[in-house]
Design an enzyme around this catalytic site. Sequence first.
Site, PDB file in Angstrom:
ATOM      1  N   HIS A   1     -24.279 -13.674  -6.717  1.00  0.00           N
ATOM      2  CA  HIS A   1     -25.529 -14.382  -6.396  1.00  0.00           C
ATOM      3  C   HIS A   1     -25.332 -15.553  -5.436  1.00  0.00           C
ATOM      4  CE1 HIS A   1     -28.236 -12.560  -9.451  1.00  0.00           C
ATOM      5  NE2 HIS A   1     -27.088 -12.297 -10.044  1.00  0.00           N
TER       6      HIS A   1
ATOM      7  N   CYS B   1     -27.781  -8.405  -6.792  1.00  0.00           N
ATOM      8  CA  CYS B   1     -27.709  -8.019  -8.209  1.00  0.00           C
ATOM      9  C   CYS B   1     -28.693  -6.882  -8.482  1.00  0.00           C
ATOM     10  CB  CYS B   1     -27.970  -9.244  -9.090  1.00  0.00           C
ATOM     11  SG  CYS B   1     -27.615  -8.956 -10.823  1.00  0.00           S
TER      12      CYS B   1
ATOM     13  N   GLU C   1     -27.627 -16.984  -3.801  1.00  0.00           N
ATOM     14  CA  GLU C   1     -28.788 -17.889  -3.874  1.00  0.00           C
ATOM     15  C   GLU C   1     -28.615 -18.949  -4.958  1.00  0.00           C
ATOM     16  OE1 GLU C   1     -28.523 -15.163  -5.381  1.00  0.00           O
ATOM     17  OE2 GLU C   1     -29.940 -14.888  -7.025  1.00  0.00           O
TER      18      GLU C   1
END
Lengths: 221, 81
Positions: A192, A83, A194
């Site tokens: 994302h 990002c 994560e």
Amino acid sequence: MGVVSFPGSLDDRDAVRAVRLAGGEPVALWHADRDLARVDAVVLPGGFSYGDYLRCGAIARFAPVMESIVPAARDGMPVLGICNGLQILCESHLLPGALTRNAGLHFVCRDQRLRIENTATPWTGTYDTGQEIVVPLKSGEGGYTADAETLRRLEDEGRVVARYMGTNPNGSVKDIAGICNEGGNVVGLMPHPEHAVDDLTGPTTDGLAFFASVVSSLVSA
Amino acid sequence: MTRVVVDVMFKPEILDPQGQAIANALPRLGFAGVTGVRQGKRFELELIESSSEAAKDQATRIAETLLANPVIEDFSIRVEE
């Protein structure tokens, strides 16, 4: 594995957690510190570094820690930008192209289906080529753009790492969600992974393999 | 002291959704006949340099390095008298 915190980073803690869940040892790196603490890989997390002032990633590019990360990345150290991290990598010219305001102007926050197209990078080695995954996408300036020659090279060299499936969420050219550099060691993603490492908090655990991939590539190296 | 103005605009081929949103809003506000809007940024630099030629050179380097992203943006520079 280093995870950099810039002023305004938001997802550094989730990235640290993802590294740990993947079996790596997370090391917090500070934007104002040139010392990379002998890490073997670096994650540039999402957020709004320096308030996104001027342009997303434009100020972070000149942070002291980047003075160490840029040459290390050029020498082959695995770097993953997520990002805002992707925006920083583009501003640093480690990756080609740039990110612009979402075509629909709205901030997009959703669980996004992606196709992993390049599994030759250290960050994607444990995925299957063509594998479909679902991870969160949350960005306001996520539209990838580059000139025609750059796009042709990215496509010809297989450097589109991940592509959006279904409706294009942000106007990214060719549905590009992630790219890598020529060496494959520097990967940038707008979505994302994560945030998708634990059933309790994510839509899936599909993102964990990014971090597990680099751990296994470093262990076997 | 020299004041230098740097205007940064998206390249023509880059989509400018903010400019489009402004253009779309204008008819609703009663402004007819606007066929396009592009949004950009303006920077005013106060430089110690007194030679306008040298000030322009310095501003150009600043714009190339930081103010504009040459991948998606063009810039123009003028010295204010």
